[in-house]
Design an enzyme around this catalytic site. Structure first.
Site, PDB file in Angstrom:
ATOM      1  N   HIS A   1     -16.673  33.616   7.460  1.00 40.62           N
ATOM      2  CA  HIS A   1     -16.154  32.253   7.588  1.00 40.62           C
ATOM      3  C   HIS A   1     -17.311  31.257   7.663  1.00 40.62           C
ATOM      4  O   HIS A   1     -17.096  30.060   7.837  1.00 40.62           O
ATOM      5  CB  HIS A   1     -15.310  32.113   8.860  1.00 40.62           C
ATOM      6  CG  HIS A   1     -14.135  33.051   8.902  1.00 40.62           C
ATOM      7  ND1 HIS A   1     -14.201  34.290   9.481  1.00 40.62           N
ATOM      8  CD2 HIS A   1     -12.873  32.917   8.425  1.00 40.62           C
ATOM      9  CE1 HIS A   1     -13.025  34.891   9.369  1.00 40.62           C
ATOM     10  NE2 HIS A   1     -12.199  34.081   8.739  1.00 40.62           N
TER      11      HIS A   1
ATOM     12  N   ARG B   1      -8.795  25.644   1.370  1.00 44.30           N
ATOM     13  CA  ARG B   1      -7.400  25.312   1.660  1.00 44.30           C
ATOM     14  C   ARG B   1      -7.294  23.865   2.113  1.00 44.30           C
ATOM     15  O   ARG B   1      -8.188  23.360   2.799  1.00 44.30           O
ATOM     16  CB  ARG B   1      -6.843  26.241   2.746  1.00 44.30           C
ATOM     17  CG  ARG B   1      -5.334  26.139   2.931  1.00 44.30           C
ATOM     18  CD  ARG B   1      -4.819  27.173   3.913  1.00 44.30           C
ATOM     19  NE  ARG B   1      -3.357  27.207   3.933  1.00 44.30           N
ATOM     20  CZ  ARG B   1      -2.631  27.984   4.717  1.00 44.30           C
ATOM     21  NH1 ARG B   1      -3.231  28.809   5.560  1.00 44.30           N
ATOM     22  NH2 ARG B   1      -1.308  27.941   4.670  1.00 44.30           N
TER      23      ARG B   1
ATOM     24  N   SER C   1      -2.579  26.306  10.474  1.00 43.98           N
ATOM     25  CA  SER C   1      -2.798  27.749  10.533  1.00 43.98           C
ATOM     26  C   SER C   1      -3.792  28.102  11.638  1.00 43.98           C
ATOM     27  O   SER C   1      -3.584  29.053  12.397  1.00 43.98           O
ATOM     28  CB  SER C   1      -3.317  28.234   9.183  1.00 43.98           C
ATOM     29  OG  SER C   1      -3.582  29.624   9.224  1.00 43.98           O
TER      30      SER C   1
END
Length: 269
Positions: free
Chosen positions: A82, A104, A112
């Site tokens: 990440h 995203r 999320s």
């Protein structure tokens, strides 16, 4: 979902292995290896509980998720991260590895992220409202922030050799085409039958029940909440249940300000 897609494409749709090996053991997260110290503690936790043998084995195997073991492993490796590109190896784009960056829309991403917090830290997150979490996210107080700097680094590299920049929304809108695009990038050929089988396997309703990816073992070990789900809805546009009124105005202004002087445009949901 993209990690499981990649692994399955590269392993010729090996659904059998998935029954016995969870995703994180097939596709480890390098920042987890760096940040969590001695992951053998998962085995220690398991020893304090009465658990089925398969869950105990999963917990014990966490001890193998170390940087040293990743470095020593032979053959093709699958590694997640990440971290922003600037915090990865300087030789990242010269090593010959294939790199996939999944972006995203931040509105769905923050929703999320909020629910992931509730899954992994239910007690700490119970008193945190979505508005409070959103304020922390846009103020860059959450881990892996700041979001837009992370994103822009990857966007600038989108034309590099062996680098694939994709949007989560595009994959969810047309899963089969997403599989075709991924296979092409990885240099693999799938028959139409294989494509259809993988579409069925990755269907969100089935995917949520897949114990190899849904982190059910963490609930069994008591380190995640049984009241919340790791995999929830998939898709896009769920942000509308959270961003409305003044919050919607805030997030749209924040996005517009941060995308100034760029040609990056998020797909419409």
């Amino acid at each position: 979902m993209h990690c499981e897609m990649v692994w399955q494409i590269e392993n010729d749709l090996d659904f059998k292995t998935v029954e016995n090996v969870i995703l994180i053991h097939r596709f480890p997260i390098i920042d987890l290896c760096l940040s969590m110290g001695d992951l053998s503690l998962m085995g220690v936790v398991a020893d304090t509980l009465t658990l089925p043998n398969d869950i105990r084995d999963i917990a014990t195997r966490y001890s193998t998720l170390t940087i040293d073991n990743l470095a020593k492993s032979e053959g093709r490796r699958f590694i997640r991260s990440h971290l922003p590109i600037s915090l990865l190896s300087p030789s990242f784009f010269q090593s010959g590895c294939k790199v996939i960056y999944c972006a995203r829309n931040p509105k769905d991403l923050v929703v999320s992220y909020y629910h992931i917090l509730q899954f992994f830290k239910p007690k700490e997150s119970e008193s945190v409202s979505f508005k409070a979490f959103w304020n922390a996210f846009r103020s860059n107080w959450t881990i892996y922030s700041p979001y837009f700097e992370h994103l822009k680094e990857a966007w600038k590299k989108r034309n590099e050799k062996n680098f694939m920049f994709l949007f989560y929304e595009d994959t969810m809108k047309d899963l089969k085409q997403g599989i075709v695009n991924m296979a092409e990038f990885l240099g693999k050929e799938l028959t139409n039958d294989q494509q259809e089988r993988l579409v069925d396997y990755l269907n969100i309703d089935r995917f949520k029940k897949n114990k190899s990816v849904n982190c059910q073992h963490l609930c069994d070990l008591g380190v995640a909440s049984t009241k919340n789900e790791f995999i929830r809805e998939g898709g896009s546009g769920g942000w509308r249940k959270y961003f409305f009124g003044d919050l919607e105005v805030e997030v749209e202004e924040w996005i517009s300000e941060n995308l100034k002087n760029t040609d990056l445009v998020f797909p419409k949901d």
